[in-house]
Write a protein that holds these residues in place. Structure first.
Motif, mmCIF file in Angstrom:
data_model
loop_
_atom_site.group_PDB
_atom_site.id
_atom_site.type_symbol
_atom_site.label_atom_id
_atom_site.label_comp_id
_atom_site.label_asym_id
_atom_site.label_seq_id
_atom_site.Cartn_x
_atom_site.Cartn_y
_atom_site.Cartn_z
ATOM 1 N N VAL A 37 -13.424 -37.625 -5.267
ATOM 2 C CA VAL A 37 -12.920 -38.188 -6.734
ATOM 3 C C VAL A 37 -12.791 -39.839 -5.571
ATOM 4 O O VAL A 37 -12.042 -39.859 -4.924
ATOM 5 C CB VAL A 37 -11.785 -37.950 -7.459
ATOM 6 C CG1 VAL A 37 -11.180 -38.933 -7.976
ATOM 7 C CG2 VAL A 37 -12.043 -36.600 -7.289
ATOM 8 N N LYS B 88 -14.631 -39.193 -10.527
ATOM 9 C CA LYS B 88 -14.954 -37.558 -10.660
ATOM 10 C C LYS B 88 -16.109 -36.862 -9.927
ATOM 11 O O LYS B 88 -17.110 -36.898 -11.268
ATOM 12 C CB LYS B 88 -14.418 -36.872 -10.531
ATOM 13 C CG LYS B 88 -14.099 -35.206 -10.350
ATOM 14 C CD LYS B 88 -13.155 -33.772 -10.392
ATOM 15 C CE LYS B 88 -13.416 -33.073 -9.943
ATOM 16 N NZ LYS B 88 -12.213 -31.713 -10.693
ATOM 17 N N ASN C 294 -15.473 -30.924 -4.362
ATOM 18 C CA ASN C 294 -15.582 -32.153 -5.102
ATOM 19 C C ASN C 294 -15.257 -33.777 -4.746
ATOM 20 O O ASN C 294 -14.213 -33.697 -3.955
ATOM 21 C CB ASN C 294 -14.614 -31.673 -5.961
ATOM 22 C CG ASN C 294 -14.443 -30.886 -6.579
ATOM 23 O OD1 ASN C 294 -15.702 -30.566 -8.119
ATOM 24 N ND2 ASN C 294 -14.348 -29.816 -6.733
#
Length: 535
Positions: A497, A410, A495
């Protein structure tokens, strides 16, 4: 001549420009539909060097230590402290006192025949008696050879119609004889203090016992004694105020239950690591810290690893019974390590569920498991503050094989520099990836998740291997077309991932601190500079 030609050309060009309609260069009247003015821009997304230390540090708890040898090869060391602690009272438990023991000195018939008379100068000796005070350790088949303890034996004799001398002698080595003189019609109440005592280990009747012989001599106090009227002389012995210090001997073969319990490995984010992994040379050790428990013992421990709905055990029939020698001397701490390895157990399969949700354990300690104790040359010993503390240590050298290990990396607080206005101008976009695999592993990225600030997925790229790299390979992947849903979410992405699948060669992989996976992600976008927003 040449000069005149240049001048003439300039005059003609100036004349032509002066004939142009000014409306033709008005920007608002340019025919944008027939002119292709859609510039491309690059928006950097991620540039990262992911080392093995980065991966491990982000996914191991406080109990796990990451260590490297001199060559940089990595091992995980996990320690669970105090999975069991054992005390002296679980082995031997001494009472603080014993009920009174009453013994009687019989008046011999030949003494009674003396009738009433003055006592001769040397006195008149009565029969002697033997009294036995047993130290009860609370366990059968325990034989003491030497005891260090502070305690009292109280001696009580009711008043007698004569003066007498009571002499107490002890068979046990280390106890001095005691002599008391008691006047006529006085009560005797004395306390004998004890510290270090040695015991008879051969005679079962005298085992763990203090053997006392009492002798009474009637003395002359100037008054006649009617010997014919005398009755038996009763003596009471009571052990009290017993405080145990240390003991030596044969403590027999006994079992102590190992407390049943469980623990987890403290692996952070274990839910993002899935698949099977086979460590080639793992070790699970019990660290025994021994203070003043001087006897051999064995550890018979049942271990079970659990992950989701799966479990695997080191079962009784399959595991070794580990043996320890015990402390060497009083007041000397001894640390022993007993290990389950691939040579003596199924530890490789047991740890194949790493990272497991929990490990449960239960079992027993067996004292003096192998043979009888030689009390003379190598006795067991124990002190009142003796302890045995058991820690568990798991050593996982990152030398392993896997075919389907899935892992998520991540990247947080990503800033694409794409606001809502810029996003609305994007006509099409491609994700461009360049990667250099310095890990000794095959690496595939099969999914990219775009998340908002709260970590909620708002769009993703899925399908096959987005990128597939053999070990030690550098590659630039064909650009991946980004769908409308992904484009529409770019201004909210905070974010990212990456879902990574890891494979090792058939011979396995050995991870080093210097191993590094370099990856660069960028968005190439075509922008519409003439959208309606700019009119």
């Amino acid at each position: 001549m040449k000069r005149w030609r240049i001048i003439a050309l300039l005059v003609i060009m100036t004349s032509m420009l002066s004939c142009f309609d000014a409306d033709l260069i008005d920007p608002d009247k340019i025919d944008t539909e027939n002119i292709d003015l859609k510039p491309k821009m690059i928006f950097p997304v991620i540039t990262a060097d992911v080392t093995m230390e980065d991966v491990l540090t982000g996914n191991t708890g406080d109990e796990t230590e990451i260590v490297s040898d001199a060559d940089g090869y990595i091992s995980l060391m996990y320690t669970q402290e105090n999975i069991g602690e054992f005390f002296a009272s679980e082995i031997l438990e001494f009472p603080t006192s014993n009920p009174p023991i009453t013994e009687s000195i019989v008046i011999p018939e030949e003494v009674k025949l003396l009738g009433s008379m003055a006592v001769p100068p040397k006195g008149v000796k009565l029969d002697s008696i033997e009294a036995i005070v047993t130290i009860d350790p609370g366990k059968e088949d325990v034989v003491f050879s030497e005891l260090s303890a502070n305690f009292d034996i109280a001696i009580d004799v009711s008043p007698q119609p004569f003066k007498y001398e009571l002499r107490m002698e002890f068979e046990n080595e280390g106890i001095d004889a005691q002599t008391y003189t008691v006047n006529r019609n006085e009560e005797l109440s004395k306390v004998i203090n004890f510290s270090t005592i040695k015991f008879d280990t051969d005679d079962a009747a005298k085992r763990n016992a203090i053997i006392m012989k009492s002798k009474v001599t009637v003395l002359n106090d100037g008054v006649d004694v009617d010997f014919g009227a005398l009755t038996n002389l009763g003596l009471n012995f009571t052990m009290e105020n017993f405080v145990f210090n240390s003991v030596k001997g044969d403590f027999g073969n006994m079992e102590i239950d190992f407390p049943a319990d469980s623990f987890d490995l403290g692996v952070e984010g274990a839910d993002v690591i899935n698949g099977s992994i086979k460590f080639n040379n793992p070790k699970l050790s019990l660290i025994l810290t021994n203070n003043n428990l001087g006897m051999p013992f064995s550890v018979d421990l049942n271990l079970e690893a659990k992950k989701a709905d799966k479990s695997i055990s080191i079962k009784k029939g399959d595991q070794p019974i580990l043996h320890a020698n015990g402390a060497d001397a009083i007041d000397e701490e001894k640390v022993e390590t007993l290990s389950y390895t691939r040579d003596n157990s199924n530890i490789v399969d047991f740890l194949g569920m790493f990272p497991m949700d929990s490990i449960t354990y239960e079992g027993k300690l067996t004292l003096n498991p192998k043979s009888a104790v030689n009390i003379e040359t190598n006795p067991n010993f124990l002190t009142k503050d003796a302890t045995l503390k058991v820690d568990m240590k798991m050593e996982l050298p990152l030398d392993f094989t896997t075919t389907d290990l899935k892992y998520e990396e991540k990247f947080e607080d990503v800033d694409l520099n794409i606001d809502e206005e810029t996003k609305d101008k994007i006509l099409a976009a491609k994700l461009k990836i360049k990667a250099a695999n310095g890990w000794p592993l095959g690496v595939s990225i099969e999914r990219i998740s775009f998340q908002d600030e709260a970590g909620v997925e708002i769009s993703s790229i899925i399908g096959g291997d987005i990128i597939s790299l053999d070990q030690k390979l550098t590659d630039e992947v064909q650009p991946i077309e980004m769908g409308e849903d992904v484009i529409n979410s770019l201004d909210k992405v905070k974010n990212i991932v990456l879902s990574i699948v890891i494979e090792t060669p058939e011979t396995g992989a050995k991870l080093n601190n210097n191993d590094k996976l370099s990856i660069t992600l960028a968005i190439e976008a075509s922008l519409d500079l003439f959208s309606s927003d700019n009119n």
